[in-house]
Each structure stands twice: as structure tokens, then as C-alpha cells.
Scaffold this motif. Structure first.
Motif, PDB file in Angstrom:
ATOM      1  N   THR A   5       0.841  -1.195   0.000  1.00  9.60           N
ATOM      2  CA  THR A   5       0.000   0.000   0.000  1.00  9.60           C
ATOM      3  C   THR A   5       0.875   1.244   0.000  1.00  9.60           C
ATOM      4  OG1 THR A   5      -0.180  -0.043   2.411  1.00  9.60           O
ATOM      5  CG2 THR A   5      -1.895  -1.166   1.166  1.00  9.60           C
ATOM      6  N   GLN A   6       0.437   2.236  -0.762  1.00  7.55           N
ATOM      7  CA  GLN A   6       1.189   3.476  -0.876  1.00  7.55           C
ATOM      8  C   GLN A   6       0.271   4.661  -0.633  1.00  7.55           C
ATOM      9  OE1 GLN A   6       3.505   2.047  -4.826  1.00  7.55           O
ATOM     10  NE2 GLN A   6       4.197   4.030  -4.035  1.00  7.55           N
ATOM     11  N   SER A   7       0.859   5.731  -0.096  1.00  7.09           N
ATOM     12  CA  SER A   7       0.120   6.974   0.081  1.00  7.09           C
ATOM     13  C   SER A   7       1.059   8.165  -0.062  1.00  7.09           C
ATOM     14  CB  SER A   7      -0.557   6.989   1.466  1.00  7.09           C
ATOM     15  OG  SER A   7       0.426   6.992   2.495  1.00  7.09           O
ATOM     16  N   PRO A   8       0.551   9.316  -0.511  1.00  7.07           N
ATOM     17  CA  PRO A   8      -0.785   9.495  -1.063  1.00  7.07           C
ATOM     18  C   PRO A   8      -0.873   8.941  -2.479  1.00  7.07           C
ATOM     19  CG  PRO A   8       0.468  11.516  -1.263  1.00  7.07           C
ATOM     20  CD  PRO A   8       1.355  10.545  -0.541  1.00  7.07           C
ATOM     21  N   THR A   9      -2.052   8.902  -3.023  1.00  3.91           N
ATOM     22  CA  THR A   9      -2.255   8.389  -4.377  1.00  3.91           C
ATOM     23  C   THR A   9      -1.831   9.432  -5.406  1.00  3.91           C
ATOM     24  OG1 THR A   9      -4.155   7.182  -3.552  1.00  3.91           O
ATOM     25  CG2 THR A   9      -3.923   7.332  -5.923  1.00  3.91           C
ATOM     26  N   HIS A  10      -2.214  10.660  -5.165  1.00  3.86           N
ATOM     27  CA  HIS A  10      -1.860  11.761  -6.054  1.00  3.86           C
ATOM     28  C   HIS A  10      -1.456  12.957  -5.213  1.00  3.86           C
ATOM     29  CE1 HIS A  10      -4.623   9.400  -8.597  1.00  3.86           C
ATOM     30  NE2 HIS A  10      -3.952   9.883  -9.621  1.00  3.86           N
ATOM     31  N   LEU A  11      -0.503  13.736  -5.734  1.00  4.02           N
ATOM     32  CA  LEU A  11      -0.198  14.995  -5.077  1.00  4.02           C
ATOM     33  C   LEU A  11       0.471  15.939  -6.055  1.00  4.02           C
ATOM     34  CD1 LEU A  11       2.749  14.565  -2.561  1.00  4.02           C
ATOM     35  CD2 LEU A  11       2.261  12.942  -4.353  1.00  4.02           C
ATOM     36  N   ILE A  12       0.278  17.224  -5.798  1.00  4.66           N
ATOM     37  CA  ILE A  12       0.860  18.278  -6.616  1.00  4.66           C
ATOM     38  C   ILE A  12       1.747  19.129  -5.721  1.00  4.66           C
ATOM     39  CG2 ILE A  12       0.392  20.289  -8.073  1.00  4.66           C
ATOM     40  CD1 ILE A  12      -2.325  19.016  -8.723  1.00  4.66           C
ATOM     41  N   LYS A  13       2.970  19.358  -6.188  1.00  3.85           N
ATOM     42  CA  LYS A  13       3.922  20.167  -5.439  1.00  3.85           C
ATOM     43  C   LYS A  13       4.507  21.232  -6.348  1.00  3.85           C
ATOM     44  CE  LYS A  13       4.207  18.165  -1.332  1.00  3.85           C
ATOM     45  NZ  LYS A  13       4.070  18.921  -0.054  1.00  3.85           N
ATOM     46  N   SER A  24       3.768   0.756   2.702  1.00  5.05           N
ATOM     47  CA  SER A  24       3.713  -0.386   3.621  1.00  5.05           C
ATOM     48  C   SER A  24       3.864  -1.648   2.797  1.00  5.05           C
ATOM     49  CB  SER A  24       2.385  -0.415   4.370  1.00  5.05           C
ATOM     50  OG  SER A  24       2.290   0.657   5.263  1.00  5.05           O
ATOM     51  N   PRO A  25       4.854  -2.467   3.088  1.00  6.62           N
ATOM     52  CA  PRO A  25       5.079  -3.655   2.269  1.00  6.62           C
ATOM     53  C   PRO A  25       4.009  -4.716   2.498  1.00  6.62           C
ATOM     54  CG  PRO A  25       6.545  -3.673   4.158  1.00  6.62           C
ATOM     55  CD  PRO A  25       5.827  -2.353   4.188  1.00  6.62           C
ATOM     56  N   LYS A  26       3.988  -5.676   1.620  1.00  5.28           N
ATOM     57  CA  LYS A  26       3.108  -6.831   1.769  1.00  5.28           C
ATOM     58  C   LYS A  26       3.450  -7.528   3.086  1.00  5.28           C
ATOM     59  CE  LYS A  26       2.111 -11.200  -0.646  1.00  5.28           C
ATOM     60  NZ  LYS A  26       0.639 -11.148  -0.549  1.00  5.28           N
ATOM     61  N   SER A  27       2.420  -8.052   3.730  1.00  7.03           N
ATOM     62  CA  SER A  27       2.615  -8.734   5.000  1.00  7.03           C
ATOM     63  C   SER A  27       3.666  -9.830   4.877  1.00  7.03           C
ATOM     64  CB  SER A  27       1.276  -9.326   5.455  1.00  7.03           C
ATOM     65  OG  SER A  27       1.437 -10.026   6.667  1.00  7.03           O
ATOM     66  N   GLY A  28       4.625  -9.825   5.781  1.00  5.91           N
ATOM     67  CA  GLY A  28       5.674 -10.845   5.768  1.00  5.91           C
ATOM     68  C   GLY A  28       6.924 -10.449   4.999  1.00  5.91           C
ATOM     69  N   HIS A  29       6.840  -9.373   4.258  1.00  9.94           N
ATOM     70  CA  HIS A  29       8.002  -8.922   3.487  1.00  9.94           C
ATOM     71  C   HIS A  29       8.860  -7.981   4.313  1.00  9.94           C
ATOM     72  CE1 HIS A  29       6.418  -9.801  -0.856  1.00  9.94           C
ATOM     73  NE2 HIS A  29       6.523 -10.881  -0.091  1.00  9.94           N
TER      74      HIS A  29
END
Lengths: 118, 111
Positions: A5-13, A24-29
Motif C-alpha cells: 500500500t502506498q500513500s498518497p495516491t496523487h499529489l501536486i507540489k 507499507s510492504p506486503k505482509s511478511g516482506h
């Protein structure tokens, strides 16, 4: 079983600003890698973190830095943003202990964070 | 220096026919190769891989062929289905799990 899972999905800077992206990595990784995918290009390896240390690094300037936390999650920081930093930033996770030279490893990617620098 | 090349930006195939996606590499140290599929607004999804000690690997409708002497690999999809329409990336690694990607081939499967 949650995937990557990644955040944020979109952003403008704005040029010159700093940005932090999270993964956040896959569980167990235990290993997290970051890739940059510019429009029309394939993903390019930025760096990889394992045991809270940078294990490998691609050809990216020091403006790109990262961190891995004890729970294996990771952050990608980019300072002094340039227009050329506009891209999709992908996080990938894997389990280092299962990597083998001849059977490789299955590396899972998140959906990415779209960064637009204006 | 593009170490992994996918020279066909796009490919259009009729449903039911074979899709062949090609990939060339220059680094003789690459020993593990992967194919990923990517839909818009999603991350790459692992499809199939092959080690340099093999020349073929099959998984259902997907087969990857490796020709080490030519530094060439190909992904065959048989039969092609409309749901296979996506961008396909070839990736390679040399002794580690750092992946070097090609630029991708957009596959369109039409009815």
C-alpha cells in the motif's frame, strides 16, 4: 492479506518544495524498493531498504533519500523538487531470505503515488 | 544506456490468436528475467519469470522463452483474450533483486 500500500495516491507540489511518499510492504516482506516511472518509460530503480538501511541504490541524486522503519514500512523523500521529478513513484516489496539467483523472487508492487511538480 | 529494450511500443492482436512480446538485453550479467503486466492507474503485476539456466517457462496461457546467445526473450500469450490488453514490461536482474525494466509494449486484444 494486504498487498503493498502506498500513500498518497496523487499529489501536486511546487518546484523547490519537498515531498514524502509512504509505503507499507506486503505482509511478511522485509525489503522495500522504490522505483520512478516517468511517462512513457519503464520503472527505474531508485533504492532499496532492508533492515532499516539502504542496501542498493540506482542512479539518482542525493535529493532522493529514504528511510525504513522497524515495522518494514518505508518513506521516500525528495528535496528541492524539479519539474522532471514529475512521475509515478512505485514501491515494491519482497522477502530477501527467499531470493535465489536461479529462482529469483516474486516482487510485488503497489499502485504508486502520482507526483506532479508545477 | 538502455540495458533492457522493448522495441515494439505497441501490438494489436485478434482475440484467440497468439500474442508475442519481445525483449532484448545487453548486459550479459543478467541472470533472472521477469514479465509484468500493468493496467492504467495500477501498479505492475507479476506475470511470469525465467532463470538464465532455463530456456523456457510455462504458466497456463503464458510462456516465456529465453535465448541467451541472442540476449533475447519473448513472452507468448495463447490464446489472447481482451482482458490481456495492458502494458507489458520486461525486467531483468543481475545477481540481486534490483530490477532493470524495459520501456514497455502496449498490447491490445480486439474481438
Amino acid at each position: 492479506d494486504a498487498g503493498v500500500t502506498q500513500s498518497p495516491t496523487h499529489l501536486i507540489k511546487t518546484r523547490g518544495q519537498q515531498v514524502t511518499l509512504r509505503c507499507s510492504p506486503k505482509s511478511g516482506h522485509d525489503t522495500v524498493s522504490w522505483y520512478q516511472q516517468a511517462l512513457g518509460q519503464g520503472p527505474q530503480f531508485i533504492f532499496q531498504y532492508y533492515e532499516e538501511e539502504e542496501r542498493q541504490r540506482g542512479n539518482f541524486p542525493d535529493r532522493f533519500s529514504g528511510h525504513q522503519f522497524p515495522n518494514y514500512s518505508s518513506e521516500l523523500n525528495v528535496n528541492a523538487l524539479l519539474l522532471g521529478d514529475s512521475a509515478l513513484y512505485l514501491c515494491a516489496s519482497s522477502l530477501l531470505a527467499t531470493w535465489d539467483r536461479f529462482s529469483g523472487n516474486t516482487i510485488y508492487f503497489g499502485e504508486g503515488s502520482w507526483l506532479t511538480v508545477v | 544506456d538502455q540495458q533492457v529494450k522493448q522495441n515494439s511500443p505497441s501490438l494489436s492482436v485478434q482475440e484467440g490468436r497468439i500474442s508475442i512480446l519481445n525483449c532484448d538485453y545487453t548486459n550479459s550479467m543478467f541472470d533472472y528475467f521477469l514479465w509484468y503486466k500493468k493496467y492504467p492507474a495500477e501498479g505492475p503485476t507479476f506475470l511470469i519469470s525465467i532463470s538464465s539456466i532455463k530456456d523456457k517457462n510455462e504458466d497456463g496461457r503464458f510462456t516465456v522463452f529465453l535465448n541467451k546467445s541472442a540476449k533475447h526473450l519473448s513472452l507468448h500469450i495463447v490464446p489472447s483474450q481482451p482482458g490481456d490488453s495492458a502494458v507489458y514490461f520486461c525486467a531483468a536482474s543481475a545477481g540481486t533483486d534490483k530490477l532493470i525494466f524495459g520501456t514497455g509494449t502496449r498490447l491490445q486484444v480486439f474481438p
